[in-house]
Design a protein around this motif. Structure first.
Motif, PDB file in Angstrom:
ATOM      1  N   ILE A 196      37.111  38.201 -92.373  1.00 49.09           N
ATOM      2  CA  ILE A 196      38.221  37.259 -92.262  1.00 49.09           C
ATOM      3  C   ILE A 196      39.514  37.998 -91.944  1.00 49.09           C
ATOM      4  O   ILE A 196      40.324  37.548 -91.117  1.00 49.09           O
ATOM      5  N   GLY A 197      39.706  39.182 -92.566  1.00 45.99           N
ATOM      6  CA  GLY A 197      40.909  39.963 -92.288  1.00 45.99           C
ATOM      7  C   GLY A 197      40.965  40.419 -90.837  1.00 45.99           C
ATOM      8  O   GLY A 197      42.026  40.347 -90.201  1.00 45.99           O
ATOM      9  N   ARG A 198      39.821  40.896 -90.327  1.00 41.33           N
ATOM     10  CA  ARG A 198      39.795  41.321 -88.914  1.00 41.33           C
ATOM     11  C   ARG A 198      40.050  40.142 -87.981  1.00 41.33           C
ATOM     12  O   ARG A 198      40.732  40.278 -86.960  1.00 41.33           O
ATOM     13  N   PHE A 199      39.470  38.998 -88.320  1.00 40.79           N
ATOM     14  CA  PHE A 199      39.684  37.809 -87.488  1.00 40.79           C
ATOM     15  C   PHE A 199      41.167  37.439 -87.458  1.00 40.79           C
ATOM     16  O   PHE A 199      41.719  37.123 -86.398  1.00 40.79           O
ATOM     17  N   VAL A 200      41.817  37.498 -88.606  1.00 42.48           N
ATOM     18  CA  VAL A 200      43.239  37.167 -88.673  1.00 42.48           C
ATOM     19  C   VAL A 200      44.052  38.163 -87.856  1.00 42.48           C
ATOM     20  O   VAL A 200      44.976  37.784 -87.124  1.00 42.48           O
ATOM     21  N   MET A 201      43.717  39.464 -87.938  1.00 43.64           N
ATOM     22  CA  MET A 201      44.441  40.472 -87.175  1.00 43.64           C
ATOM     23  C   MET A 201      44.248  40.260 -85.681  1.00 43.64           C
ATOM     24  O   MET A 201      45.201  40.379 -84.893  1.00 43.64           O
ATOM     25  N   ASP A 202      42.999  39.946 -85.282  1.00 41.43           N
ATOM     26  CA  ASP A 202      42.738  39.703 -83.858  1.00 41.43           C
ATOM     27  C   ASP A 202      43.533  38.501 -83.358  1.00 41.43           C
ATOM     28  O   ASP A 202      44.102  38.541 -82.262  1.00 41.43           O
ATOM     29  N   MET A 203      43.554  37.447 -84.149  1.00 40.97           N
ATOM     30  CA  MET A 203      44.308  36.267 -83.753  1.00 40.97           C
ATOM     31  C   MET A 203      45.798  36.580 -83.669  1.00 40.97           C
ATOM     32  O   MET A 203      46.490  36.105 -82.757  1.00 40.97           O
TER      33      MET A 203
ATOM     34  N   ILE B 258      46.382  38.467 -80.439  1.00 37.13           N
ATOM     35  CA  ILE B 258      46.271  37.576 -79.278  1.00 37.13           C
ATOM     36  C   ILE B 258      47.517  36.714 -79.147  1.00 37.13           C
ATOM     37  O   ILE B 258      48.070  36.542 -78.047  1.00 37.13           O
ATOM     38  N   LEU B 259      47.972  36.180 -80.260  1.00 39.39           N
ATOM     39  CA  LEU B 259      49.141  35.312 -80.225  1.00 39.39           C
ATOM     40  C   LEU B 259      50.394  36.077 -79.839  1.00 39.39           C
ATOM     41  O   LEU B 259      51.206  35.597 -79.040  1.00 39.39           O
ATOM     42  N   THR B 260      50.561  37.275 -80.389  1.00 40.18           N
ATOM     43  CA  THR B 260      51.763  38.057 -80.058  1.00 40.18           C
ATOM     44  C   THR B 260      51.752  38.489 -78.599  1.00 40.18           C
ATOM     45  O   THR B 260      52.788  38.507 -77.935  1.00 40.18           O
ATOM     46  N   SER B 261      50.587  38.859 -78.089  1.00 42.72           N
ATOM     47  CA  SER B 261      50.521  39.262 -76.686  1.00 42.72           C
ATOM     48  C   SER B 261      50.765  38.078 -75.753  1.00 42.72           C
ATOM     49  O   SER B 261      51.361  38.218 -74.686  1.00 42.72           O
TER      50      SER B 261
ATOM     51  N   CYS C  14      52.638  35.461 -76.535  1.00 43.11           N
ATOM     52  CA  CYS C  14      54.058  35.112 -76.633  1.00 43.11           C
ATOM     53  C   CYS C  14      54.938  36.129 -75.924  1.00 43.11           C
ATOM     54  O   CYS C  14      56.059  35.805 -75.496  1.00 43.11           O
ATOM     55  N   ALA C  15      54.450  37.369 -75.766  1.00 43.79           N
ATOM     56  CA  ALA C  15      55.247  38.410 -75.109  1.00 43.79           C
ATOM     57  C   ALA C  15      55.513  38.077 -73.644  1.00 43.79           C
ATOM     58  O   ALA C  15      56.485  38.564 -73.064  1.00 43.79           O
ATOM     59  N   ARG C  16      54.658  37.269 -73.041  1.00 46.08           N
ATOM     60  CA  ARG C  16      54.858  36.906 -71.635  1.00 46.08           C
ATOM     61  C   ARG C  16      56.119  36.071 -71.433  1.00 46.08           C
ATOM     62  O   ARG C  16      56.697  36.065 -70.353  1.00 46.08           O
ATOM     63  N   PHE C  17      56.490  35.327 -72.487  1.00 47.21           N
ATOM     64  CA  PHE C  17      57.647  34.457 -72.378  1.00 47.21           C
ATOM     65  C   PHE C  17      58.948  35.145 -72.780  1.00 47.21           C
ATOM     66  O   PHE C  17      60.013  34.536 -72.702  1.00 47.21           O
ATOM     67  N   LEU C  18      58.860  36.406 -73.188  1.00 48.00           N
ATOM     68  CA  LEU C  18      60.061  37.136 -73.572  1.00 48.00           C
ATOM     69  C   LEU C  18      60.748  37.691 -72.329  1.00 48.00           C
ATOM     70  O   LEU C  18      60.082  38.065 -71.356  1.00 48.00           O
TER      71      LEU C  18
END
Length: 311
Positions: free
Chosen positions: A254-261, A264-267, A269-273
């Motif tokens: 579960i911890g790895r899944f949360v880190m992967d998510m 993914i989300l930060t990468s 969102c980085a496109r819109f920065l």
């Protein structure tokens, strides 16, 4: 003989119940009592009439205090249980105005109001009889000529009310009060009947709300799960470190899944920065232009050399 009997009864009913009842009443809420013989709990607060809140009307059938017909006495009575009457008193004979707001029972005669007891929120037991006693009313007839307007004192004989409360076991019956007798126009006996005079089991005061109780249960379950699981993993499975946690593989996944998510989300969102991509594109355009001109110059030089060679 009859007068002597009533006088003896008045003395027994109006005498304080010594230290035992006083000690028990300290631990109970107003207008409640526990029977010393049956240990049943009695709560008379539901039959206490309260004035309606400002801007609101009283409930149907609960307008004003309780009323009892005087029959041959020549006056009707207005009474409340464990509290002052709801009605506003305008002139009470032989009683200071400061005490009018504390009158729990009174009657009117010839345009005058006579208090027959002040507020008392401590019912008592006389044997198996549940009794509510009001004292300190208007002066008894023997001293009515004094017309004292001072606070009640111990050497003055003032009107007193004794209410004997009886159990009304019929669940459809309502609370009622009736006049029994008056001794010397000084002591007034009433009989009240109510389902709330039957007693019952005292409801325990719940300190936590249902949500709080559920939260405590969940917290205890989590603690038992963690502590019990750690002990099992350490003693039986011989695990050490983080692997002592129960279901370590599941929690690690579960911890790895949360880190992967999160990655993914930060990468995403980085496109819109805001970035320097626009400037880079311009720079690349200049470099491409220089490279194109350099290639043209080289081609022109090669063509010139070819022409000279042909010559």
């Amino acid at each position: 003989m009859k007068l002597a009997f009533f006088s003896s009864l008045v003395f027994l009913l109006s005498t304080p119940d010594f230290s035992t009842a006083a000690e028990e009443s300290k631990s109970l809420k107003p207008c409640t009592i526990r029977s010393p013989t049956t240990d049943r709990f009695f709560n008379l607060n539901p039959i206490r009439r309260e004035p309606p809140e400002e801007g609101k009307k009283a409930k149907e059938g609960e307008e004003g205090s309780w009323h009892a017909k005087g029959h041959d006495y020549g006056a009707n009575f207005t009474i409340n249980f464990c509290g002052p009457v709801v009605e506003e008193l305008t002139h009470v004979v032989d009683l200071s105005k400061d005490y009018w707001k504390n009158v729990s029972a009174f009657y009117e005669r010839d345009g005058e109001q006579y208090a027959i007891g002040l507020e008392n929120s401590e019912p008592v037991f006389r044997g198996r009889k549940l009794v509510l006693n009001y004292t300190g009313g208007s002066l008894c007839p023997s001293k009515s000529s004094l017309h004292s307007h001072e606070a009640p004192s111990e050497d003055e004989r003032r009107k007193t009310t004794v209410i004997s409360l009886l159990c009304e076991s019929d669940p459809l019956a309502k609370t009622s009060i009736s006049f029994v007798a008056a001794v010397d126009d000084c002591v007034y006996f009433f009989e009240g009947r109510s389902p709330f005079a039957c007693g019952g089991v005292e409801a325990e005061t719940q300190a936590l709300s249902p949500g709080g109780v559920f939260g405590v249960i969940v917290l205890i379950a989590v603690l038992v799960y963690l502590i019990g699981g750690c002990v099992y993993q350490r003693t039986v499975m011989h695990q050490r470190g983080w692997r002592q946690l129960p279901n370590y593989a599941m929690w690690a996944g579960i911890g790895r899944f949360v880190m992967d998510m999160f990655i993914i989300l930060t990468s995403s969102c980085a496109r819109f920065l805001p970035s320097r991509r626009g400037y880079s594109r311009v720079s690349l355009g200049h470099e491409n232009g220089r490279r194109g001109r350099r290639n043209d110059d080289e081609n022109r030089l090669i063509d010139n050399l070819d022409e000279e060679w042909d010559d």
